[in-house]
Enzyme design. Structure first.
Site, PDB file in Angstrom:
ATOM      1  N   GLY A  59     -14.744  20.672   2.900  1.00  0.00           N
ATOM      2  CA  GLY A  59     -13.135  20.890   2.266  1.00  0.00           C
ATOM      3  C   GLY A  59     -13.008  21.764   0.996  1.00  0.00           C
ATOM      4  N   TYR A  87     -18.582  19.454   1.356  1.00  0.00           N
ATOM      5  CA  TYR A  87     -17.944  18.449   0.637  1.00  0.00           C
ATOM      6  C   TYR A  87     -18.410  16.950   0.790  1.00  0.00           C
ATOM      7  CZ  TYR A  87     -13.402  16.285  -1.664  1.00  0.00           C
ATOM      8  OH  TYR A  87     -12.863  15.656  -2.555  1.00  0.00           O
ATOM      9  N   HIS A 179     -23.581  24.007   5.953  1.00  0.00           N
ATOM     10  CA  HIS A 179     -22.524  23.926   7.200  1.00  0.00           C
ATOM     11  C   HIS A 179     -23.425  23.930   8.429  1.00  0.00           C
ATOM     12  CE1 HIS A 179     -18.561  23.614   5.391  1.00  0.00           C
ATOM     13  NE2 HIS A 179     -18.942  24.291   4.380  1.00  0.00           N
ATOM     14  N   GLU A 181     -22.712  23.148  11.272  1.00  0.00           N
ATOM     15  CA  GLU A 181     -21.800  23.688  12.527  1.00  0.00           C
ATOM     16  C   GLU A 181     -21.362  24.966  12.863  1.00  0.00           C
ATOM     17  OE1 GLU A 181     -18.740  22.717   9.145  1.00  0.00           O
ATOM     18  OE2 GLU A 181     -20.840  22.538   9.663  1.00  0.00           O
ATOM     19  N   GLY A 234      -1.519  33.542  31.680  1.00  0.00           N
ATOM     20  CA  GLY A 234      -2.986  33.589  31.334  1.00  0.00           C
ATOM     21  C   GLY A 234      -3.647  32.065  31.842  1.00  0.00           C
ATOM     22  N   ASP A 236      -4.855  29.715  29.552  1.00  0.00           N
ATOM     23  CA  ASP A 236      -4.448  28.550  29.162  1.00  0.00           C
ATOM     24  C   ASP A 236      -3.234  27.793  30.057  1.00  0.00           C
ATOM     25  OD1 ASP A 236      -6.322  29.232  27.324  1.00  0.00           O
ATOM     26  OD2 ASP A 236      -5.027  30.262  25.974  1.00  0.00           O
ATOM     27  N   LYS A 378     -11.326  27.465  24.186  1.00  0.00           N
ATOM     28  CA  LYS A 378     -11.266  28.422  25.258  1.00  0.00           C
ATOM     29  C   LYS A 378     -12.187  28.146  26.170  1.00  0.00           C
ATOM     30  CE  LYS A 378      -8.620  31.663  25.991  1.00  0.00           C
ATOM     31  NZ  LYS A 378      -7.369  31.653  26.736  1.00  0.00           N
TER      32      LYS A 378
END
Length: 522
Positions: A59, A87, A179, A181, A234, A236, A378
């Site tokens: 954060g 954080y 991080h 991730e 598309g 999505d 996606k």
């Protein structure tokens, strides 16, 4: 709150721009997880969520600031494994008796961490430091931990983070200053995988499970009422439409809005695909004159997006009024749309740009929203599409933005510029396919620039538009690198565009990554 029979991992979000990537990595491990903003996580909600483990995100705030975000203190008394990131590490230390200070050297970007002498590398840190004796990680912090809370030991250090990796094995509390991730921490996924395995997750959450749960949620939300789905053609919106149709059948009507901002022949292809392959009622609303009329003279990108969003809703509302019992509008909104448009946490995250299907919605639109994909990335949507039986040739299409060519035409939009852009884009994509590169690229398109340049064709002078080619590689659309075309490919493509598209006499290639740029030009 989601209702699921799967074990769940709770991610408490402190406002990091990359919190959603934690969820993304966990989903790759088939672990069901939910992100909840810190201010919504209370002792009561913790017991209701009943997570098997908890991750505290990064954060932008400082734990040294009075009133800065915290986790519920009861979290650390529930016997749950907890993993603090950046954080999140500082929150753990501050709340468990350690110390965090500012004023030291900040650390941003790549850094090297090395193991602390004498510490056994096991638990969530098993399998690290095996090749070179150090790990590359991605740091982004100003404050740092300067004293550990009781029970913690240092596992690894970096030049500006003496407690880069720490652990309290007895309580199964772990924390890192970097991080794990992000892709710039190559072995971050190893740590996350070790953490969820240690916490007892079996990896049983799949797209098949998501499909079943999404269908149940849609049925619960909609009941016997009718839904209009905004269909762009598309991936999505098409996956959303097929999913919702599987849930509620003939209660769904799709509205395909041709706003005059589609690619070459796209409207005909979309209508044909849905009418030939799916037994879903489809309204083809040709509203190109309306959209292009409203956009005339508009050059500001935010105003373009807001105008298109407003008109989309107006068109849907018009058709909703003709369908008895229609109370819901379905959209193919994805997680990155939500993150970039508004802070997921309601906190200090910065708005990057408005998306037509998020930021453009008026407060009182008259229809309730059904957005079954808003927690997916996606590639997860593509996996869901395969579960629903959509063909790979369609699922593998590059993303196309809701505002269409409007945001690939910086400056004022005109019909002339749109026609030039359509033809140039068709040539470019044809080149990419001919060279067998389409599936290597996340997204590729042409942008027509708001400038004319002098050129020479034959013996004559030209004064035509310049265009920019854009092609990027990406995993999830949140970050991207430009695709390294060969000069031969670029030269051949530029020659074709200039020769085949009247109105363009100069071709450039955009080599900007995301960040600092965005994938689209506007």
């Amino acid at each position: 709150m989601s209702q699921t029979s799967h074990d769940r991992l709770l991610i408490i979000d402190f406002g990091s721009q990359v919190t959603q990537l934690i969820a993304r990595r966990l989903r790759e491990l088939n672990v069901y997880c939910e992100i909840h903003p810190y201010q919504n996580v209370t002792e009561e909600s913790l017991r209701e969520i009943a997570p098997r483990a908890v991750i505290l995100s990064g954060g932008p705030d400082s734990v040294t600031r009075e009133g800065s975000p915290r986790a519920p203190q009861v979290l650390f008394e529930m016997g749950l494994p907890v993993f603090g990131i950046c954080y999140g590490q500082q929150v753990m230390m501050e709340q468990l008796g350690g110390r965090v200070e500012g004023g030291h050297h900040a650390e941003y970007g790549r850094a090297q961490v090395t193991p602390a002498e004498g510490h056994k590398l096991d638990g969530i840190f098993a399998g690290l430091f095996t090749e070179t004796g150090r790990e590359q990680v991605w740091m982004s912090h100003g404050d740092r931990v300067t004293a550990l809370a009781p029970g913690f030991e240092v596992v690894a250090t970096s030049p500006n983070a003496p407690y880069a990796m720490i652990a309290d094995e007895a309580r199964k509390f772990y924390a890192v200053q970097f991080h794990p991730e992000v892709h710039h921490t190559p072995n971050g996924k190893v740590m996350l995988e070790n953490f969820v395995r240690m916490a007892g997750f079996t990896g049983d959450w799949t797209m098949a499970a998501y499909k079943d749960e999404a269908i149940r949620k849609i049925r619960e939300q909609v009941g016997d009422r009718k839904v209009i789905c905004g269909l762009s053609g598309g991936v999505d919106s098409s996956v959303a439409a097929v999913l919702i149709h599987e849930a509620i059948g003939e209660q769904l009507t799709c509205v395909f809005v041709d706003h005059g901002l589609l690619r070459l022949n796209e409207a005909d292809e979309v209508v044909k695909m849905f009418r030939d392959n799916y037994n879903i009622p489809l309204i083809h609303a040709d509203e190109s004159d309306l959209f292009l009329g409203e956009l005339e003279g508009v050059s500001d990108p935010e105003e373009k997006r807001k105008t298109i969003g407003r008109l989309f809703i107006d068109v849907f509302q018009k058709h909703a009024d003709s369908i008895e019992g229609a109370e819901f509008l379905a959209q193919g909104t994805l997680y990155p749309d939500v993150i970039e448009s508004v802070s997921f946490s309601g906190g200090p995250s910065v708005t990057i740009k408005s998306h037509h299907n998020v930021g453009g919605l008026p407060e009182k639109m008259g229809l309730k929203l059904v957005e079954p994909l808003r927690e997916l990335f996606k590639d997860e949507v593509r996996a869901l599409g395969r579960e629903l039986g959509l063909p790979d040739s369609f699922i593998g299409r590059h993303p196309f933005p809701g505002p269409g060519l409007a945001i690939r035409c910086p400056g004022e939009i005109t019909r002339e510029k749109l026609e030039i852009l359509r033809k140039a884009d068709a040539v470019y994509i044809d080149q990419i396919r001919k060279h067998g590169l389409y599936d290597e690229i996340w997204q590729a398109f042409v942008a027509i620039l708001p400038v004319r340049t002098v050129g020479v064709m034959g013996d004559g002078r030209t004064y035509d538009y310049a265009c920019a080619l854009r092609a990027v590689t990406s995993v999830d659309g949140m970050t991207a690198d430009y695709y390294p075309f060969s000069h031969d490919f670029l030269g051949e493509t530029a020659t074709r565009i200039i020769n085949e598209v009247k109105g363009i006499n100069r071709v450039t290639y955009d080599i900007t990554s995301k960040p600092p740029g965005t994938i689209e030009w506007e």
